[in-house]
Motif scaffolding. Structure first.
Motif, PDB file in Angstrom:
ATOM      1  N   LEU A  86       0.847  -1.197   0.006  1.00 15.77           N
ATOM      2  CA  LEU A  86       0.093  -0.142  -0.010  1.00 15.77           C
ATOM      3  C   LEU A  86       0.751   1.317  -0.027  1.00 15.77           C
ATOM      4  N   SER A  87       2.004   1.037   0.830  1.00 17.41           N
ATOM      5  CA  SER A  87       2.850   2.276   0.705  1.00 17.41           C
ATOM      6  C   SER A  87       3.481   2.793  -0.491  1.00 17.41           C
ATOM      7  N   GLN A  88       3.361   1.791  -1.566  1.00 15.46           N
ATOM      8  CA  GLN A  88       3.785   1.984  -2.909  1.00 15.46           C
ATOM      9  C   GLN A  88       2.738   2.791  -3.936  1.00 15.46           C
ATOM     10  N   THR A  89       1.322   2.923  -3.135  1.00 14.80           N
ATOM     11  CA  THR A  89       0.437   3.471  -4.220  1.00 14.80           C
ATOM     12  C   THR A  89       0.247   5.064  -3.916  1.00 14.80           C
ATOM     13  N   GLN A  90      -0.439   5.463  -4.941  1.00 12.39           N
ATOM     14  CA  GLN A  90      -0.546   7.149  -4.705  1.00 12.39           C
ATOM     15  C   GLN A  90      -1.840   7.418  -3.704  1.00 12.39           C
ATOM     16  N   PRO A  91      -2.812   6.962  -3.777  1.00 13.11           N
ATOM     17  CA  PRO A  91      -4.044   7.341  -2.918  1.00 13.11           C
ATOM     18  C   PRO A  91      -3.559   7.375  -1.524  1.00 13.11           C
ATOM     19  N   ARG A  92      -4.405   7.891  -0.491  1.00  7.87           N
ATOM     20  CA  ARG A  92      -4.241   7.702   0.891  1.00  7.87           C
ATOM     21  C   ARG A  92      -5.526   7.433   1.386  1.00  7.87           C
ATOM     22  N   HIS A  93      -6.429   6.705   0.339  1.00 11.80           N
ATOM     23  CA  HIS A  93      -7.869   6.305   1.102  1.00 11.80           C
ATOM     24  C   HIS A  93      -7.761   4.838   0.751  1.00 11.80           C
ATOM     25  N   LEU A  94      -7.801   3.727   1.789  1.00  9.31           N
ATOM     26  CA  LEU A  94      -8.024   2.500   1.476  1.00  9.31           C
ATOM     27  C   LEU A  94      -9.547   1.941   1.596  1.00  9.31           C
ATOM     28  N   VAL A  95      -9.791   1.189   0.399  1.00  2.02           N
ATOM     29  CA  VAL A  95     -11.114   0.693   0.871  1.00  2.02           C
ATOM     30  C   VAL A  95     -10.787  -0.865   0.845  1.00  2.02           C
ATOM     31  N   LEU A  96     -11.449  -1.375   1.679  1.00  2.00           N
ATOM     32  CA  LEU A  96     -11.375  -2.999   1.956  1.00  2.00           C
ATOM     33  C   LEU A  96     -12.620  -3.558   1.378  1.00  2.00           C
ATOM     34  N   THR A  97     -12.706  -4.331   0.556  1.00  2.00           N
ATOM     35  CA  THR A  97     -13.915  -4.793   0.051  1.00  2.00           C
ATOM     36  C   THR A  97     -13.948  -6.164  -0.332  1.00  2.00           C
ATOM     37  N   GLY A  98     -14.741  -6.782  -1.038  1.00  2.00           N
ATOM     38  CA  GLY A  98     -14.753  -8.141  -1.195  1.00  2.00           C
ATOM     39  C   GLY A  98     -15.504  -8.699  -2.561  1.00  2.00           C
ATOM     40  N   GLY A  99     -16.088  -9.919  -2.200  1.00  2.00           N
ATOM     41  CA  GLY A  99     -16.108 -10.904  -0.908  1.00  2.00           C
ATOM     42  C   GLY A  99     -16.653 -10.389   0.012  1.00  2.00           C
ATOM     43  N   GLU A 100     -16.526 -10.921   1.272  1.00  2.00           N
ATOM     44  CA  GLU A 100     -16.695 -10.277   2.555  1.00  2.00           C
ATOM     45  C   GLU A 100     -15.734  -9.825   3.467  1.00  2.00           C
ATOM     46  N   GLU A 123     -16.346  -2.170   3.045  1.00  2.00           N
ATOM     47  CA  GLU A 123     -17.672  -2.315   2.673  1.00  2.00           C
ATOM     48  C   GLU A 123     -18.129  -3.739   2.898  1.00  2.00           C
ATOM     49  N   THR A 124     -19.066  -3.675   3.978  1.00  2.00           N
ATOM     50  CA  THR A 124     -19.581  -5.154   4.213  1.00  2.00           C
ATOM     51  C   THR A 124     -21.185  -5.336   4.096  1.00  2.00           C
ATOM     52  N   SER A 125     -21.448  -6.706   4.150  1.00  2.00           N
ATOM     53  CA  SER A 125     -22.816  -7.132   3.849  1.00  2.00           C
ATOM     54  C   SER A 125     -23.531  -6.743   5.341  1.00  2.00           C
ATOM     55  N   GLY A 126     -22.674  -6.581   6.482  1.00  2.00           N
ATOM     56  CA  GLY A 126     -23.560  -6.457   7.888  1.00  2.00           C
ATOM     57  C   GLY A 126     -23.857  -8.119   8.376  1.00  2.00           C
ATOM     58  N   TRP A 137     -14.069   4.043   8.447  1.00  2.00           N
ATOM     59  CA  TRP A 137     -15.486   4.409   7.831  1.00  2.00           C
ATOM     60  C   TRP A 137     -15.993   3.072   7.517  1.00  2.00           C
ATOM     61  N   VAL A 138     -17.240   2.838   8.142  1.00  2.00           N
ATOM     62  CA  VAL A 138     -18.083   1.505   7.654  1.00  2.00           C
ATOM     63  C   VAL A 138     -19.006   1.738   6.853  1.00  2.00           C
ATOM     64  N   THR A 139     -18.899   1.060   5.767  1.00  2.00           N
ATOM     65  CA  THR A 139     -20.190   1.247   4.610  1.00  2.00           C
ATOM     66  C   THR A 139     -21.063  -0.290   4.697  1.00  2.00           C
ATOM     67  N   VAL A 140     -22.161  -0.313   5.385  1.00  2.00           N
ATOM     68  CA  VAL A 140     -22.728  -1.528   5.319  1.00  2.00           C
ATOM     69  C   VAL A 140     -23.868  -1.566   4.253  1.00  2.00           C
ATOM     70  N   SER A 141     -23.891  -2.652   3.322  1.00  2.00           N
ATOM     71  CA  SER A 141     -25.094  -2.842   2.518  1.00  2.00           C
ATOM     72  C   SER A 141     -25.630  -4.149   2.757  1.00  2.00           C
ATOM     73  N   PRO A 142     -26.741  -3.835   3.662  1.00  2.00           N
ATOM     74  CA  PRO A 142     -27.500  -4.826   4.326  1.00  2.00           C
ATOM     75  C   PRO A 142     -27.923  -5.963   3.370  1.00  2.00           C
ATOM     76  N   LYS A 143     -27.655  -7.092   3.514  1.00  2.00           N
ATOM     77  CA  LYS A 143     -28.030  -8.307   2.795  1.00  2.00           C
ATOM     78  C   LYS A 143     -28.969  -9.316   3.601  1.00  2.00           C
ATOM     79  N   ILE A 144     -30.166  -9.036   3.270  1.00  2.00           N
ATOM     80  CA  ILE A 144     -31.340  -9.795   3.973  1.00  2.00           C
ATOM     81  C   ILE A 144     -31.795 -11.073   3.184  1.00  2.00           C
ATOM     82  N   ALA A 145     -31.808 -12.096   3.930  1.00  2.00           N
ATOM     83  CA  ALA A 145     -32.623 -13.231   3.393  1.00  2.00           C
ATOM     84  C   ALA A 145     -32.062 -13.407   1.995  1.00  2.00           C
ATOM     85  N   MET A 146     -30.620 -13.743   1.903  1.00  2.00           N
ATOM     86  CA  MET A 146     -30.084 -14.144   0.833  1.00  2.00           C
ATOM     87  C   MET A 146     -29.707 -15.967   0.864  1.00  2.00           C
ATOM     88  N   PRO A 147     -29.368 -16.562  -0.287  1.00  2.00           N
ATOM     89  CA  PRO A 147     -29.440 -17.823  -0.341  1.00  2.00           C
ATOM     90  C   PRO A 147     -28.734 -18.615   0.475  1.00  2.00           C
TER      91      PRO A 147
END
Ligand code: SF4
Length: 226
Positions: A86-100, A123-126, A137-147
């Motif tokens: 990460l220290s080799q990249t230009q941005p200074r905002h890290l987004v951890l996403t997935g998957g979960e 970014e998480t399903s909760g 910073w926590v971004t929750v995309s609620p996933k309800i009643a998924m398979p």
């Protein structure tokens, strides 16, 4: 959680610089780290290639850094090596996403990046406990009643800095109202039209006007970036 020699290893499927296209951080130069593994099973998931943790033997990180096309290959990476990359990249905002990404304990990684002057977003399903630095910073995309049959956790709603709800049908708006009734209103609610279809967008516009919510469109798709 993957361990090697007692150290936490994170399964990194993708690692790339881009512009965050959605919700509060829209327009922010960011480094995305996409972690492998998810058992929520959303039928419309556009990252199904991240679901399987047993797909193939882990690849070297160099292969992941150079990856151009989506695939299930991933690298098991130590926190130390991830911080270094990460220290080799230009941005200074890290987004951890997935998957979960919340299948994993993100506390050490997020704390080290924030201590180094970065902002960190997950970014998480909760459906998993959120183990991350309290300043992240926590971004929750609620996933309800998924398979996959996973339960949406009330603690995820409470921790969320923003809710980003995928909306494709009126029942999705009703789900937001039910979640507010059950868990209380979080700071920010964004509605995101599924596949940016005309029908879903109209639905989001109507609901946002009615409830004073916000609309998040996937602006990275307009910019032609991933
Ligand atoms: S939670 Fe996210 S990664 Fe998992 S299936 Fe649903 S959309 Fe895909």
């Amino acid at each position: 959680m993957l361990l090697r020699g007692g150290d936490l290893m994170l399964p990194v499927n993708e690692f790339f610089e881009t512009i965050q296209g959605e919700a509060t951080f829209t327009g922010t130069p960011s480094t995305f780290v996409r972690l492998q593994g998810c058992d929520v099973g959303c039928p419309w998931c556009d990252t199904k290639y991240t679901w399987d943790l047993n797909h193939a033997p882990p690849s070297p990180l160099e292969d992941i850094l150079g990856k151009q096309e989506p695939s299930p290959s991933f690298a098991a990476v130590s926190i130390e090596d991830l911080v270094q990359a990460l220290s080799q990249t230009q941005p200074r905002h890290l987004v951890l996403t997935g998957g979960e990404p919340c299948m994993y304990d993100l506390t050490e990684l997020s704390s080290r990046m924030i201590a180094g002057g970065w902002t960190v977003q997950v970014e998480t399903s909760g459906t998993e406990p959120i183990r991350i630095d309290p300043r992240a910073w926590v971004t929750v995309s609620p996933k309800i009643a998924m398979p996959g049959g996973r339960t949406f956790l009330s603690e995820a709603w409470q921790r969320a800095n923003e809710i980003k709800m995928p909306v494709g049908k009126p029942a999705d708006v009703e789900t937001v109202l039910s979640l507010i009734a059950e868990h209380g209103r979080p700071a920010l609610i964004w509605l995101q039209p599924l596949s940016m279809s005309k029908k879903a967008t109209e639905l989001c516009v109507e609901a946002a006007r009615q409830h004073r919510w916000r609309i998040s469109v996937q602006t990275h798709k307009f910019m032609g970036i991933r």
